[in-house]
Design an enzyme around this catalytic site. Structure first.
Site, mmCIF file in Angstrom:
data_model
loop_
_atom_site.group_PDB
_atom_site.id
_atom_site.type_symbol
_atom_site.label_atom_id
_atom_site.label_comp_id
_atom_site.label_asym_id
_atom_site.label_seq_id
_atom_site.Cartn_x
_atom_site.Cartn_y
_atom_site.Cartn_z
ATOM 1 N N GLY A 13 -1.688 -3.466 8.947
ATOM 2 C CA GLY A 13 -2.779 -4.426 8.831
ATOM 3 C C GLY A 13 -2.990 -4.845 7.395
ATOM 4 O O GLY A 13 -2.137 -4.639 6.521
ATOM 5 N N ARG B 97 0.822 -1.200 0.000
ATOM 6 C CA ARG B 97 0.000 0.000 0.000
ATOM 7 C C ARG B 97 0.865 1.263 0.000
ATOM 8 O O ARG B 97 0.492 2.275 -0.597
ATOM 9 C CB ARG B 97 -0.902 0.009 1.248
ATOM 10 C CG ARG B 97 -1.789 1.225 1.419
ATOM 11 C CD ARG B 97 -2.910 1.302 0.433
ATOM 12 N NE ARG B 97 -3.673 0.071 0.327
ATOM 13 C CZ ARG B 97 -4.735 -0.085 -0.465
ATOM 14 N NH1 ARG B 97 -5.165 0.929 -1.202
ATOM 15 N NH2 ARG B 97 -5.361 -1.239 -0.515
ATOM 16 N N HIS C 230 -5.013 -3.778 5.006
ATOM 17 C CA HIS C 230 -5.016 -2.711 3.999
ATOM 18 C C HIS C 230 -3.597 -2.278 3.672
ATOM 19 O O HIS C 230 -3.281 -1.967 2.512
ATOM 20 C CB HIS C 230 -5.824 -1.524 4.520
ATOM 21 C CG HIS C 230 -6.221 -0.547 3.465
ATOM 22 N ND1 HIS C 230 -5.628 0.683 3.329
ATOM 23 C CD2 HIS C 230 -7.181 -0.616 2.489
ATOM 24 C CE1 HIS C 230 -6.195 1.341 2.322
ATOM 25 N NE2 HIS C 230 -7.132 0.578 1.793
ATOM 26 N N CYS C 231 -2.724 -2.288 4.663
ATOM 27 C CA CYS C 231 -1.351 -1.818 4.492
ATOM 28 C C CYS C 231 -0.526 -2.700 3.562
ATOM 29 O O CYS C 231 0.440 -2.222 2.958
ATOM 30 C CB CYS C 231 -0.641 -1.746 5.839
ATOM 31 S SG CYS C 231 -1.480 -0.755 7.083
ATOM 32 N N ILE C 232 -0.862 -3.972 3.441
ATOM 33 C CA ILE C 232 -0.035 -4.889 2.650
ATOM 34 C C ILE C 232 -0.631 -5.177 1.279
ATOM 35 O O ILE C 232 -0.116 -6.025 0.548
ATOM 36 C CB ILE C 232 0.229 -6.204 3.416
ATOM 37 C CG1 ILE C 232 -1.049 -7.031 3.591
ATOM 38 C CG2 ILE C 232 0.884 -5.920 4.761
ATOM 39 C CD1 ILE C 232 -0.791 -8.422 4.193
#
Length: 357
Positions: A328, A86, A330-332
């Site tokens: 989390g 992300r 969304h971050c990856i």
């Protein structure tokens, strides 16, 4: 030409990820590292049930990736150091006919001493070439987790991210907003004064919005809520709610704010946790949601997400090992919107050096 970042709920062609590699972020001991690999693999497999997944894999991890990931996930061999797609990957936009890829400057969240980021800083350019997207360079140091849009001109930002002197010394709101207009088509910027407490630790991002707030549909906002006064984010989220309740979006609507309560766990070995259900991915026909091993809280969050994303299955994946490393689900992940004239939805990238035979 006007570029616009679609809402995350718009149809996707695929999701991009990066497979972990050994280093500071992954962890020191063998068991710790294996837990990290397994968490990334679990997210990839959950998404692959709903849309294609392309995974960048460092050559040092190709054998492991082929062993841990199913044949449904495309592997693309490329240099990787950090693996939070992300943030270091492209932010995809469209002009209605073509796909564009914004290449923010990535300096490892402010260039902390521990971060290894030089290899992954090239991923936006690499992925733009693989997808045939028009590359949109930017001089702004920014990460995909530091923005969130509704697809209709509204962008959420955080003062301690885009105005961080370690990222953009001397930057001001007007300059940042102008760049958001140029790259994302944003006409209304809403600034959060800060993020969650844990995010200001050494391994934090200094206030990414994608762990605090999300826009599931225009005019509606999912907001992280910490109901326990014993946690410092109780005061933080209360103040954010008061501020955001007075804000309007690009269409002039005041937000309908939906609280997304945090799980009951307050601390870990390093202090107050930032476990947040806001950090989910809206995929094709599904929401890939963070789970924290708390049946009641996880179920409550899934019910709220199901209501906010009608018609999508909510798939909960244990995200504790991801949060232990600084983020989390969304971050990856990074979604690539479907743009029919660019390539048929579901098509494979044009070049897949080192990919699965």
């Amino acid at each position: 030409m006007t570029w616009r970042m679609p809402a995350e709920t718009a149809p996707h062609e695929r999701t991009w990820m990066a497979f972990p590699r050994e280093g500071t972020t992954l962890g020191a001991g063998a068991a710790e590292r294996e837990a990290g690999y397994a968490a990334w693999a679990a997210v990839a497999h959950a998404i692959a049930e709903h849309e294609p997944v392309s995974m960048l894999v460092d050559p040092s991890e190709t054998t492991r990736a082929r062993r841990m990931l199913s044949s449904a996930i495309e592997l693309i061999e490329a240099p990787v150091d950090e693996f939070w797609m992300r943030d270091h990957g492209p932010t995809f936009v469209t002009d209605g006919e073509r796909l564009g890829a914004v290449d923010w400057v990535f300096n490892g969240w402010g260039s902390p001493a521990w971060a290894e980021w030089e290899r992954s800083a090239g991923h936006a350019r690499l992925i733009a070439a693989l997808t045939g997207a028009a590359l949109i360079p930017s001089d702004l140091v920014n990460e995909g987790g530091g923005i969130h849009v509704d697809g209709e001109g509204t962008v959420l930002l955080t003062e301690t991210v885009q105005l961080d002197p370690r990222r953009n010394p001397g930057a001001d709101r007007a300059g940042v907003e102008a760049e958001m207009t140029r790259t994302l088509g944003a006409s209304r910027a809403i600034w959060l004064p800060r993020g969650l407490t844990r995010d200001y630790d050494d391994f934090g991002t200094n206030g990414h919005v994608d762990i605090v707030a999300a826009l599931p549909s225009p005019g509606r906002m999912l907001l992280h809520s910490q109901p326990d006064p014993a946690h410092p984010d109780h005061a933080v989220t209360r103040e954010l709610r008061a501020l955001l309740s007075e804000q309007t979006d690009a269409a002039g609507r005041r937000f309908e704010i939906v609280d997304l309560p945090a799980p009951a766990t307050l601390t870990d070995d390093h202090g107050p946790v930032d476990w947040s259900y806001v950090n989910h991915l809206a995929a094709n026909g599904a929401v890939i949601a963070c789970g924290f091993g708390e049946r009641e809280a996880d179920s409550r969050a899934a019910a709220i997400l199901a209501e906010e994303y009608p018609g999508r299955d909510v798939v909960t994946v244990d995200a504790r090992e991801i949060f232990a490393r600084g983020g989390g689900i969304h971050c990856i992940t990074q979604q690539q919107p479907a743009v029919a004239p660019n390539r048929a939805a579901g098509a494979q990238p044009a070049a897949t050096a080192g990919g699965r035979p």
